[in-house]
Design a protein around this motif. Structure first.
Motif, short mmCIF file in Angstrom:
data_model
loop_
_atom_site.label_atom_id
_atom_site.label_comp_id
_atom_site.label_asym_id
_atom_site.label_seq_id
_atom_site.Cartn_x
_atom_site.Cartn_y
_atom_site.Cartn_z
N ARG A 52 -53.20 22.97 50.56
CA ARG A 52 -54.02 22.40 49.48
C ARG A 52 -53.77 20.90 49.36
NH1 ARG A 52 -56.83 22.97 44.78
NH2 ARG A 52 -56.12 21.76 42.99
N GLN A 53 -52.50 20.50 49.46
CA GLN A 53 -52.17 19.08 49.35
C GLN A 53 -52.82 18.29 50.49
OE1 GLN A 53 -48.27 17.98 48.04
NE2 GLN A 53 -48.06 16.41 49.59
N MET A 54 -52.75 18.84 51.71
CA MET A 54 -53.35 18.13 52.84
C MET A 54 -54.86 18.02 52.68
SD MET A 54 -52.91 16.44 55.57
CE MET A 54 -51.16 16.74 55.84
N ALA A 55 -55.51 19.07 52.18
CA ALA A 55 -56.96 19.01 51.95
C ALA A 55 -57.30 17.94 50.92
CB ALA A 55 -57.47 20.37 51.50
N LEU A 56 -56.49 17.84 49.86
CA LEU A 56 -56.69 16.81 48.85
C LEU A 56 -56.54 15.42 49.44
CD1 LEU A 56 -54.87 18.12 45.64
CD2 LEU A 56 -57.23 17.36 45.78
N LEU A 57 -55.50 15.22 50.25
CA LEU A 57 -55.26 13.90 50.83
C LEU A 57 -56.39 13.49 51.77
CD1 LEU A 57 -51.41 13.91 51.52
CD2 LEU A 57 -52.66 12.99 49.58
N GLY A 112 -50.57 -6.18 55.73
CA GLY A 112 -51.81 -5.56 55.25
C GLY A 112 -51.78 -4.06 55.16
N LEU A 113 -50.58 -3.46 55.13
CA LEU A 113 -50.46 -2.00 55.07
C LEU A 113 -49.97 -1.59 53.68
CD1 LEU A 113 -50.67 0.65 56.70
CD2 LEU A 113 -48.25 0.38 57.25
N LEU A 114 -50.78 -0.79 52.97
CA LEU A 114 -50.41 -0.28 51.65
C LEU A 114 -50.28 1.24 51.75
CD1 LEU A 114 -52.84 -2.30 49.35
CD2 LEU A 114 -50.51 -2.87 50.03
N SER A 115 -49.29 1.77 51.04
CA SER A 115 -49.04 3.22 51.10
C SER A 115 -49.15 3.83 49.71
CB SER A 115 -47.64 3.51 51.67
OG SER A 115 -47.59 3.14 53.03
N LEU A 116 -49.81 4.97 49.64
CA LEU A 116 -49.91 5.74 48.42
C LEU A 116 -49.10 7.01 48.62
CD1 LEU A 116 -53.78 5.53 47.79
CD2 LEU A 116 -52.00 3.86 47.21
N TYR A 117 -48.06 7.17 47.82
CA TYR A 117 -47.16 8.32 47.97
C TYR A 117 -47.67 9.48 47.12
CZ TYR A 117 -44.22 5.08 50.46
OH TYR A 117 -43.75 4.18 51.38
N CYS A 118 -47.87 10.62 47.76
CA CYS A 118 -48.62 11.72 47.13
C CYS A 118 -47.87 13.03 47.15
CB CYS A 118 -49.95 11.89 47.85
SG CYS A 118 -50.93 10.39 47.92
N ASP A 119 -46.56 12.98 47.13
CA ASP A 119 -45.76 14.19 47.09
C ASP A 119 -44.96 14.19 45.79
OD1 ASP A 119 -44.96 16.61 48.37
OD2 ASP A 119 -43.05 15.70 48.91
N PRO A 120 -44.94 15.24 44.98
CA PRO A 120 -45.48 16.58 45.22
C PRO A 120 -46.97 16.69 44.97
CG PRO A 120 -44.39 16.52 43.11
CD PRO A 120 -44.18 15.17 43.74
N LEU A 121 -47.45 17.95 44.93
CA LEU A 121 -48.88 18.23 44.86
C LEU A 121 -49.55 17.58 43.66
CD1 LEU A 121 -51.41 19.77 45.79
CD2 LEU A 121 -50.54 21.78 44.57
N ASP A 122 -48.86 17.53 42.51
CA ASP A 122 -49.54 16.98 41.32
C ASP A 122 -49.85 15.50 41.48
OD1 ASP A 122 -46.94 16.10 41.11
OD2 ASP A 122 -46.58 16.94 39.12
N ARG A 123 -49.10 14.80 42.33
CA ARG A 123 -49.44 13.40 42.60
C ARG A 123 -50.74 13.29 43.39
NH1 ARG A 123 -44.08 9.83 44.21
NH2 ARG A 123 -42.95 10.09 42.24
N GLU A 170 -53.13 15.47 43.29
CA GLU A 170 -54.19 15.83 42.34
C GLU A 170 -54.54 14.67 41.43
OE1 GLU A 170 -52.27 19.22 40.67
OE2 GLU A 170 -53.30 20.64 42.00
N ALA A 171 -53.50 13.93 40.99
CA ALA A 171 -53.73 12.77 40.12
C ALA A 171 -54.49 11.68 40.87
CB ALA A 171 -52.40 12.23 39.60
N LEU A 172 -54.17 11.47 42.14
CA LEU A 172 -54.87 10.47 42.95
C LEU A 172 -56.34 10.85 43.09
CD1 LEU A 172 -54.95 7.97 44.77
CD2 LEU A 172 -54.24 9.46 46.67
#
Length: 377
Positions: free
Chosen positions: A109-114, A164-175, A177-179
């Motif tokens: 689910r997390q990978m599908a969201l990302l 020029g590289l920006l990273s959005l950290y998305c772990d755990p799943l609720d992050r 979902e918030a993104l």
């Protein structure tokens, strides 16, 4: 009473340790005799082992570190004295098949969201490309300053990695979902629900936009077949993994699977915008079943019809109406079932097939508005 939880309990700390070693080895795909366990990775370092190569299982407040050692002697095993019985028990639960299935589905689910978030970000003119990994999105910016400003305006936190590289950290799943919420991305209509009681341990994973495939293992073969019918005729992907006290009877397993399934359906539906919301009736040989459903947010169940006999396969026929009541309760939907016929198998299967077809109609996306004059469902 001997339930599945009692059967899984180790007789002693040493038995639990050896059971944990076997499960950890299977999860890592390494020989069991190469596995060393400790309370923390730091314990490996103190023993002169490569702590950086360790995996950690169990919750953060009671972890177990796992390391595969190529050349084994008795010295590395001394670190296993640092493990408490509670940590061993907790790690065994974390490596149970149902728990592992839940983690795998949450990761999917997390990978599908990302991926959905990456597609949204790639449509921004300030973005050059987006790389997706398990726990973050790496954005190669076309215009780094403009991209940073837009992310700031959207309230999206990021880290700069230079050039020029920006990273959005998305772990755990609720992050993740918030993104998705910040980006205005409609999340994938997927959900995972685990229901664990003293009598059952169940994981249900659902993808409403899947292909109708099903992997069902409840321990009740005929019930598995009925749930496969729901997924196939509902047009969504479904996975159910269940362990229960079937040595007592099928009641708890059927009830809790339906409660978990209803909860997963409700979660996957999200805010219900664009839903068709409503109906279905079908014949099966001499039997006929109609299922009318309203995803109203108000649980109510009606079951009209008498299925003959006591059991169909391993499924008690008295659990058929109860299954739909449990689904209505957890899904928060009005579900009405009418069935008539002579053959218990045909009547039961017609009910579940019709329920799948009713769901197929009700979960279909027809627009973007909420199908209610109340403004909520």
């Amino acid at each position: 009473m001997t339930g599945f939880l009692d059967l899984a309990a180790p007789a002693s700390r040493q038995d639990g340790l050896e059971d944990l070693r076997l499960r950890a080895a299977a999860s890592l795909g390494v020989p069991a005799d190469s596995v060393v366990l400790a309370a923390t990775p730091e314990a490996f370092a103190l023993a002169g082992l490569d702590a950086a190569a360790a995996d950690v299982i169990g919750p953060p407040d009671c972890p177990v570190a796992v390391l595969s050692v190529a050349a084994m002697d008795e010295t590395p095993r001394t670190v296993e004295a640092t493990l408490s019985s509670l940590a061993i028990k907790t790690a065994l639960e974390a490596l149970a098949p149902v728990a592992m299935a839940a983690r795998q589905e949450n990761a999917a689910r997390q990978m599908a969201l990302l991926k959905a978030c990456a597609n949204a970000l790639e449509s921004w003119p300030e973005t050059g490309a987006v790389r997706v990994s398990r726990d973050r999105l790496d954005i190669v910016a076309a215009d780094p300053d403009a991209l940073a400003n837009r992310l700031d305006a959207a309230g999206i936190r990021y880290g700069s990695r230079g050039q020029g590289l920006l990273s959005l950290y998305c772990d755990p799943l609720d992050r993740a979902e918030a993104l998705a919420d910040r980006l205005g991305v409609r999340p994938p209509r997927r959900a995972v629900r685990r229901r664990k009681t003293a009598e059952t341990d169940i994981t249900v994973a659902i993808d409403l936009d899947g292909d109708g495939t099903a992997q069902i293992a409840t321990g009740i073969a005929f019930f598995d077949h009925m749930l496969e019918q729901v997924a196939r005729h509902g047009g969504f992907a479904l996975r159910v993994t269940a362990s229960g006290d079937l040595d007592v009877d099928a009641h708890h397993t059927v009830e809790d699977v339906c409660l978990a399934l209803g909860a997963a359906l409700a979660e996957a539906l999200g805010d219900k915008r664009g839903l068709a919301r409503f109906g279905f009736e079908l014949p099966m040989d001499e039997a006929r079943a109609g299922v009318w459903i309203d995803l109203s947010g108000r649980p109510y169940a009606v079951f009209n019809g008498d299925i003959p006999g006591d059991r169909v396969g391993g499924l008690p026929v008295e659990m058929v109406p109860h299954a739909f009541r449990s689904l209505a309760e957890a899904l928060k939907a009005s579900i009405q079932v009418d069935v008539c016929g002579e053959n218990a198998h045909h009547m039961t299967e017609a009910c579940f097939k019709a329920f799948g077809r009713a769901l197929r109609q009700a979960i279909r996306i027809e627009g973007n508005s909420l199908p209610s004059t109340k403004g909520t469902l």
